[in-house]
Design a protein around this motif. Structure first.
Motif, short mmCIF file in Angstrom:
data_model
loop_
_atom_site.label_atom_id
_atom_site.label_comp_id
_atom_site.label_asym_id
_atom_site.label_seq_id
_atom_site.Cartn_x
_atom_site.Cartn_y
_atom_site.Cartn_z
N PRO A 200 -5.72 26.07 -12.34
CA PRO A 200 -7.11 26.47 -12.08
C PRO A 200 -7.78 25.54 -11.07
N ALA A 201 -8.79 26.06 -10.39
CA ALA A 201 -9.43 25.31 -9.31
C ALA A 201 -10.00 23.99 -9.81
N ALA A 202 -10.44 23.96 -11.09
CA ALA A 202 -11.07 22.76 -11.61
C ALA A 202 -10.07 21.59 -11.65
N GLU A 203 -8.77 21.91 -11.82
CA GLU A 203 -7.78 20.84 -11.92
C GLU A 203 -7.00 20.64 -10.63
N ALA A 204 -7.36 21.38 -9.60
CA ALA A 204 -6.61 21.29 -8.34
C ALA A 204 -6.71 19.89 -7.74
N GLY A 205 -7.85 19.23 -7.98
CA GLY A 205 -8.03 17.89 -7.44
C GLY A 205 -6.99 16.92 -7.96
N LEU A 206 -6.71 17.04 -9.28
CA LEU A 206 -5.72 16.15 -9.90
C LEU A 206 -4.33 16.44 -9.33
N LEU A 207 -4.04 17.73 -9.14
CA LEU A 207 -2.74 18.10 -8.56
C LEU A 207 -2.62 17.54 -7.14
N ARG A 208 -3.75 17.55 -6.43
CA ARG A 208 -3.74 17.02 -5.07
C ARG A 208 -3.45 15.52 -5.08
N VAL A 209 -4.06 14.80 -6.06
CA VAL A 209 -3.79 13.36 -6.17
C VAL A 209 -2.30 13.13 -6.40
N GLY A 210 -1.73 13.90 -7.33
CA GLY A 210 -0.29 13.77 -7.60
C GLY A 210 0.52 14.05 -6.35
N GLY A 211 0.13 15.09 -5.61
CA GLY A 211 0.87 15.46 -4.41
C GLY A 211 0.83 14.38 -3.36
N VAL A 212 -0.37 13.79 -3.16
CA VAL A 212 -0.50 12.75 -2.13
C VAL A 212 0.31 11.51 -2.53
N LEU A 213 0.26 11.15 -3.83
CA LEU A 213 1.05 10.00 -4.30
C LEU A 213 2.54 10.24 -4.05
N LEU A 214 2.97 11.47 -4.35
CA LEU A 214 4.38 11.80 -4.18
C LEU A 214 4.78 11.73 -2.71
N LEU A 215 3.92 12.25 -1.84
CA LEU A 215 4.21 12.18 -0.40
C LEU A 215 4.28 10.73 0.05
N MET A 216 3.41 9.87 -0.53
CA MET A 216 3.43 8.46 -0.15
C MET A 216 4.77 7.83 -0.52
N VAL A 217 5.27 8.16 -1.72
CA VAL A 217 6.55 7.61 -2.14
C VAL A 217 7.65 8.02 -1.17
N PHE A 218 7.67 9.30 -0.83
CA PHE A 218 8.72 9.78 0.07
C PHE A 218 8.53 9.20 1.46
N ALA A 219 7.26 8.94 1.84
CA ALA A 219 7.01 8.34 3.15
C ALA A 219 7.51 6.90 3.19
N ILE A 220 7.46 6.20 2.03
CA ILE A 220 8.04 4.85 2.00
C ILE A 220 9.54 4.94 2.27
N LYS A 221 10.21 5.88 1.60
CA LYS A 221 11.67 6.02 1.81
C LYS A 221 11.97 6.41 3.24
N ALA A 222 11.15 7.31 3.80
CA ALA A 222 11.42 7.79 5.15
C ALA A 222 10.91 6.83 6.21
N ALA A 223 10.16 5.78 5.79
CA ALA A 223 9.62 4.78 6.73
C ALA A 223 8.65 5.40 7.72
N LEU A 224 7.67 6.17 7.19
CA LEU A 224 6.62 6.69 8.05
C LEU A 224 5.51 5.66 8.14
N VAL A 225 4.89 5.54 9.32
CA VAL A 225 3.70 4.69 9.46
C VAL A 225 2.65 5.21 8.50
N PRO A 226 1.91 4.40 7.75
CA PRO A 226 1.90 2.94 7.76
C PRO A 226 2.80 2.30 6.70
N LEU A 227 3.86 2.98 6.30
CA LEU A 227 4.70 2.45 5.22
C LEU A 227 6.08 2.08 5.75
N GLN A 228 6.16 1.68 7.02
CA GLN A 228 7.46 1.44 7.64
C GLN A 228 7.81 -0.04 7.71
N PHE A 229 6.90 -0.93 7.24
CA PHE A 229 7.07 -2.36 7.55
C PHE A 229 8.34 -2.95 6.96
#
Lengths: 498, 110
Positions: A200-229
């Motif tokens: 539901p739309a009311a909980e979409a924000g929480l799902l978005r937080v989870g999605g962004v965190l997950l993308l950050m983790v994968f970006a660390i593995k893939a060494a995307l800026v700003p997580l490439q150091f």
């Protein structure tokens, strides 16, 4: 149920303890077992690839528990493609390791190598998000051991940084999975695709937080800026062949992004189109930063590491457009960039073996100097993405697919300027190492067999150029399947009786 | 109870983040441990907080607690415990080899 699907995980998992328990003092036996195991792994990957391209999505239910309750392994086209790519790279690297004697410089290289293959196979095959975390840990633990193989002050210090960075990434991964589970109540990827669409739309924000965190983790593995150091110091300090194998590790991040976004966080998801908006600028900056690093690096190892960052940037530009055509192009570039990055690290290792260091400064004349120079030249052409190697085609396909994107001008500018910087940086490095030599000859004799690993990778690249048409068609069909996930979901959740 | 658990996760995360930004490896290791405690409690809470409910089927139960997060936490604890051991040994090896406990690479690159 097709039991072959779990074989690429089980084979190295059984072989590695055998290597430790039975062959710990016998390097010859270790080499034979590890070689046989890696060949077996490659055969299994090829069999699964053929089965998946015949059209079927293979699903393996562990313990035969039906899908959202038990863990599943899914062998679709993308997963088996990544598996086959891993196997090809692993074979070439293993030949290099054995012929240069890297495995004799520390203990248990082959056992760690097999565990690394097990983690990679599991991460590509699994259809469960928490199981993905577990296999990430398996491959990371093995990579920690491989990275500090041979020891030494600089390597250990870079290793501490690498481990801490990835531990922080693992904690983030758990936070992301916890958030997603709290919203949707499932962690099976196919089930997530259905449940996330119905949030539901009311909980979409929480799902978005989870999605962004997950993308950050994968970006660390893939060494995307700003997580490439973490990447340059790690790859430059790791043993050469290990860094070559690590060329596939950044692609695990890219694979995971592709899988989760096409299934769960796509354009139609209630969480909104977070992935494209975040990843596209990051990819552009990553590409520029990597290529500037290639231009500015002071030694060949760091230059190769920055080239990996640059190639991830190019790759993610293709992925982050998130259309079937762009993804097909990106997958083509992914195959190329993995093989060529591996070849670059292997060439760098050969140079290090002859010169003792990798500084871009005049050094002793190496045994089979001309051969190494020629290999470096060919690999550099591949890294820069020039014809006739397939990187050129990959970039062309990405550019073509980007024409319809709203930020096409920026993508074109980033890729073209990045290529120019790469050419300049690679030419500078090649001239510094291979043209200017001081008079004394290197005391190290040439190792003709050690060229076999690089040669194997170059043959694979040549084959990719020759077969570019059919391969590209196959990859486009793979990308189409990713953006129409209904058969994937039906195969995972539907199949009741074995 | 929700406020208590939430603030516990928040405090442990804050302490962990502060510690992993330190320059010596020892506080960083402690920070990783704090972060993994925080994430374990957080994972536990994702199945919703209930008291005195069975996690498995029972004839007399009036409600259930979600067993899956408990299994996830168990896995996460095992992994983070092993990883802490790895990072401690690696930090020790790095300290013995280089005589320096700093986590940044700074000038002493190859």
């Amino acid at each position: 149920m097709n039991h072959w699907i779990i074989a690429p995980v089980v084979l190295p998992a059984l072989l590695a303890p055998l290597l430790v328990l039975l062959a710990r003092n016998d390097l010859r036996a270790q080499r034979m077992l590890s070689g046989a195991g890696t060949v077996g792994f490659a055969v299994l990957a090829a069999v699964l690839l053929v089965q998946a391209s015949a059209g079927g999505i293979g699903v393996y239910r562990l313990g035969d528990w039906p899908a959202p309750f038990g863990i599943v392994l899914v062998a679709d086209r993308l997963a088996t493609l990544m598996l086959a790519l891993t196997a090809a790279l692993a074979l070439a690297v293993l030949v290099h390791v054995i012929s240069t004697g890297w495995d004799a410089r520390g203990r248990h290289f082959h056992a760690l190598y097999q565990f690394q293959l097990m983690g990679l196979a599991g991460a590509f095959l699994t259809g469960d998000a928490f199981n993905l975390f577990v296999f990430f840990e398996v491959l990371l633990i093995a990579s920690y051991g491989l990275m500090i193989h041979g020891g030494g002050r600089a390597r250990l210090r870079a290793g501490v940084q690498y481990v801490v960075m990835n531990l922080a990434g693992s904690v983030l991964f758990l936070f992301a999975l916890g958030t997603i589970y709290a919203v949707t109540g499932t962690l099976n990827m196919a089930d997530l695709a259905l449940k996330a669409a119905a949030v539901p739309a009311a909980e979409a924000g929480l799902l978005r937080v989870g999605g962004v965190l997950l993308l950050m983790v994968f970006a660390i593995k893939a060494a995307l800026v700003p997580l490439q150091f973490w990447l340059p110091a790690t790859y430059a300090s790791a043993p050469g062949p290990v860094a070559a194998l690590f060329a596939i590790l950044t692609k695990v991040g890219v694979y995971a992004i592709l899988r989760m976004v096409t299934l769960v966080f796509g354009a139609g998801s209630p969480a909104g189109d977070i992935a494209g908006a975040l990843l596209l600028p990051a990819a552009g900056v990553t590409l520029m930063l990597g290529m500037i690093g290639v231009l500015g690096a002071r030694d060949l190892g760091r230059m190769a590491a920055f080239a990996v960052i640059g190639s991830v940037g190019t790759l993610m530009l293709g992925v982050a457009i998130f259309t079937p055509a762009a993804t097909g192009a990106a997958l083509f570039y992914l195959i190329h960039s993995t093989l060529v990055a591996g070849a670059m690290f292997l060439v760098a290792d050969l140079v290090r073996g002859q010169r003792g260091g990798l500084l871009l400064a005049p050094g002793p004349r190496m045994a089979n100097h001309g051969m190494l120079a020629a290999l470096f030249f060919v690999v550099a052409i591949g890294v820069a993405g020039m014809p006739p190697l397939p990187g050129f085609l990959g970039k062309l396909l990405i550019l073509d697919a980007a024409r319809s994107a709203p930020t096409a001008w920026a993508i074109w500018a980033a890729i073209l300027v990045g290529s120019l910087l790469a050419v300049a940086g690679l030419a500078r490095a090649g001239a510094a190492i291979f043209w200017a030599t001081n008079d004394d000859a290197s005391p190290v004799p040439s190792q003709p067999l050690a060229l076999a690993g690089v040669a194997g990778l170059l043959v694979a690249l040549a084959a990719l150029t020759v077969a570019a048409g059919p391969v590209s068609g196959w990859l486009n069909a793979t990308a189409e399947a990713l953006y129409a996930p209904a058969p994937y979901i039906a195969a995972v959740l539907g199949g009741g009786a074995p | 109870m929700e406020a208590l658990v939430a603030s516990a996760v928040a405090v442990m995360t804050a302490v962990g983040v502060y510690l992993i930004l330190r320059r010596q490896t020892f506080p960083v290791v402690l920070g990783m441990a704090m972060l993994s405690y925080a994430v374990n409690v957080f994972l536990f809470a994702t199945g919703r907080l209930v008291v005195n409910m069975p996690p498995v089927l029972s004839d007399t139960a009036t409600g259930y607690t979600d067993p899956l997060p408990q299994a996830l936490v168990l896995t996460a604890i095992v992994i983070s415990f092993a990883m802490t051991a790895v990072v401690v040994l690696l930090a020790l090896g790095s300290f013995i080899a280089s005589g320096n406990d700093g986590i940044d690479l700074g000038e002493d690159r190859e």
